[in-house]
Design a protein around this motif. Structure first.
Motif, PDB file in Angstrom:
ATOM      1  N   LEU A  17       0.787  -1.185   0.206  1.00  0.00           N
ATOM      2  CA  LEU A  17       0.072  -0.112  -0.106  1.00  0.00           C
ATOM      3  C   LEU A  17       0.902   1.250  -0.019  1.00  0.00           C
ATOM      4  O   LEU A  17       0.485   2.220  -0.747  1.00  0.00           O
ATOM      5  CB  LEU A  17      -0.842  -0.010   1.050  1.00  0.00           C
ATOM      6  N   ILE A  47     -16.085  -3.034   2.065  1.00  0.00           N
ATOM      7  CA  ILE A  47     -15.750  -2.746   3.464  1.00  0.00           C
ATOM      8  C   ILE A  47     -16.253  -3.681   4.402  1.00  0.00           C
ATOM      9  O   ILE A  47     -15.733  -3.780   5.576  1.00  0.00           O
ATOM     10  CB  ILE A  47     -16.316  -1.446   3.931  1.00  0.00           C
ATOM     11  N   THR A  57     -13.907  -9.421   3.098  1.00  0.00           N
ATOM     12  CA  THR A  57     -12.478  -9.377   2.894  1.00  0.00           C
ATOM     13  C   THR A  57     -12.043 -10.780   2.945  1.00  0.00           C
ATOM     14  O   THR A  57     -12.881 -11.623   2.806  1.00  0.00           O
ATOM     15  CB  THR A  57     -11.801  -8.302   3.768  1.00  0.00           C
ATOM     16  N   LYS A  72      -6.306  -7.479   1.544  1.00  0.00           N
ATOM     17  CA  LYS A  72      -6.947  -6.257   1.934  1.00  0.00           C
ATOM     18  C   LYS A  72      -5.903  -4.923   1.291  1.00  0.00           C
ATOM     19  O   LYS A  72      -6.467  -3.882   1.045  1.00  0.00           O
ATOM     20  CB  LYS A  72      -6.679  -6.067   3.488  1.00  0.00           C
ATOM     21  N   TRP A 109      -7.047  -4.174  -2.048  1.00  0.00           N
ATOM     22  CA  TRP A 109      -8.227  -3.360  -2.275  1.00  0.00           C
ATOM     23  C   TRP A 109      -8.046  -1.919  -1.771  1.00  0.00           C
ATOM     24  O   TRP A 109      -8.782  -0.987  -2.190  1.00  0.00           O
ATOM     25  CB  TRP A 109      -9.486  -4.130  -1.035  1.00  0.00           C
ATOM     26  N   LEU A 110      -7.235  -1.655  -0.645  1.00  0.00           N
ATOM     27  CA  LEU A 110      -7.090  -0.353  -0.217  1.00  0.00           C
ATOM     28  C   LEU A 110      -6.567   0.427  -1.109  1.00  0.00           C
ATOM     29  O   LEU A 110      -6.721   1.632  -1.447  1.00  0.00           O
ATOM     30  CB  LEU A 110      -6.233  -0.343   1.088  1.00  0.00           C
ATOM     31  N   GLN A 128      -8.985   1.556  -3.664  1.00  0.00           N
ATOM     32  CA  GLN A 128      -9.584   2.732  -2.985  1.00  0.00           C
ATOM     33  C   GLN A 128      -8.762   4.044  -3.137  1.00  0.00           C
ATOM     34  O   GLN A 128      -9.328   4.970  -3.501  1.00  0.00           O
ATOM     35  CB  GLN A 128      -9.878   2.552  -1.772  1.00  0.00           C
TER      36      GLN A 128
END
Length: 307
Positions: free
Chosen positions: A91, A122, A125, A132, A135-136, A139
Motif C-alpha cells: 500500500l 468494506i 474481505t 486487503k 483493495w485499499l 480505493q
C-alpha cells in the motif's frame, strides 16, 4: 491536471527485473518489440538489469517506497505500469508512486491488482493481509484523480503450476497442490503482460475501466492433471496436498510469512470455489484466446520431465 504528449515519452514499467512469471519483465519485452521506449525500474543493479539494457530499455534503479526514487523514475514518462510482488509495504508503494505520478500529470496509470478484489468491500474481505492491501490500494487510486486502468488477473499459471508444482510433477508424477476439489481458471503472466501492453498502446479508451483476466477454462485439478498426462505422455495424478506440507514447502523456499500466509489463503479460496470464474476481457483487449493449460505444459515440458 494537465495531460502530457506521449509520442516521445518512455513508458515506465515497475518490477521490470522480476523472476519467471513476472509481468514487468514480460511487459518490457513486449513493449520494446512494439517499438515503444521503455524505462525499466529495478531494485538493484545486477545481470537482470544488464539484460534489460541489452533489450533496449532505459534502466533506472530505485525503490517504490522512496519518493526520490520514484521522482527519477516517473519524470518524463506519460504512461505508467504499476505492479509489485506480494509485500507488506504494497500500500505504501502504491500511494507513493501515485503521489509522484499525480504531480507529473501522467496520462495513464495501469494498476496491477488481483481478481479477488472484485468480491471485496468494506464488509467483505479475506484472511490475507495482501488482499486487503490490494483493495485499499484500489480505493486510494480511485480517490487520487489519476487516469487509472485496473487489471485484475486470477491465479497465475507460472506461480502455481510451474514454480510451486513442477518438482512434484517431475519427480513424483503428481500435481501436488492444496486446492481440494475447487475449480480454477489460471492465466499466464505472459498473457497478462500482453493485455497490459494493449492498454498502454492506446490507453484513452480504457481509462476508468476494470479488466478481469482468466484463462480459457475453469476446471478442477483432476482435470488439469489429465491435461498434464496427455501432453507429457505419462500418468500425472492430482494430490490434494495438506496445508501443513504446503506451508513447510513455501518456508523452505525462503518465502516470508506474509507471502506464505497469502498463498495459503489463496488455496483455501480455491477450495471454496472463489476462483471458479471466467472472463472474456483478455479476448476483448487482445483479440486472442488466452493460453490453455495444454499449451502451457507443452511450453514448459522440459521442466516437468525427469532428465
Amino acid at each position: 491536471m494537465m495531460m502530457k504528449s506521449t509520442h516521445d515519452s518512455p513508458i515506465l514499467v515497475t518490477g521490470a527485473a522480476g523472476a519467471i512469471g513476472a509481468i514487468g519483465r514480460n511487459l518490457t519485452t513486449i513493449l520494446l518489440a512494439k517499438g515503444h521506449k521503455v524505462r525499466a525500474l529495478v531494485r538493484r543493479e545486477d545481470e537482470r538489469a544488464d539484460a534489460l539494457r541489452r533489450l533496449g530499455a532505459e534502466v533506472v534503479q530505485g525503490d517504490l517506497t522512496d519518493l526520490a526514487s520514484m521522482q527519477r523514475a516517473i519524470e518524463g514518462c506519460a504512461r505508467i505500469y504499476f505492479g509489485m510482488s506480494v509485500s507488506a509495504v504494497y500500500l505504501e508503494a502504491t500511494v507513493n508512486t501515485a503521489a509522484v505520478a499525480r504531480y507529473h500529470g501522467v496520462e495513464a496509470f495501469v494498476n496491477m491488482s488481483q481478481m479477488t478484489v472484485t468480491q471485496m468491500s468494506i464488509t467483505e474481505t479475506t484472511e490475507s493481509p495482501q488482499h486487503k492491501l490490494h483493495w485499499l490500494a484500489e480505493q486510494a487510486l480511485s480517490w487520487s484523480g489519476l487516469p487509472v486502468v485496473t487489471v485484475r488477473p486470477t491465479a497465475f499459471l507460472e506461480n502455481f503450476f510451474l514454480l510451486l508444482a513442477a518438482a512434484s510433477v517431475r519427480d513424483a508424477d503428481e500435481l501436488a497442490l492444496p486446492m481440494g476439489a475447487g475449480k480454477t481458471s489460471p492465466v499466464s503472466s505472459v498473457d497478462v503482460a500482453r493485455a497490459v501492453a494493449a492498454i498502454l498502446d492506446d490507453p484513452a479508451p480504457h481509462i476508468g475501466h476494470i479488466y478481469n483476466l482468466t484463462g480459457p477454462e475453469s476446471a478442477d485439478l483432476d482435470h488439469y492433471a489429465r491435461v498434464f498426462s496427455e501432453v507429457l505422455g505419462r500418468t500425472i495424478r492430482y494430490r490434494d496436498a495438506p496445508t501443513s506440507e504446503w506451508n513447510e514447502k513455501l518456508r523452505a523456499a525462503g518465502l516470508s510469512e506474509h507471502v506464505v500466509h497469502h498463498l495459503t489463503v489463496m488455496t483455501e479460496l480455491h477450495k471454496q470455489g472463489r476462483y471458479n470464474r471466467m472472463s472474456e476481457d483478455y479476448l476483448t483487449l487482445t483479440g486472442e484466446t488466452p493460453t490453455s493449460m495444454a499449451d502451457f505444459v507443452k511450453l514448459h515440458a522440459a521442466e516437468f520431465t525427469r532428465p
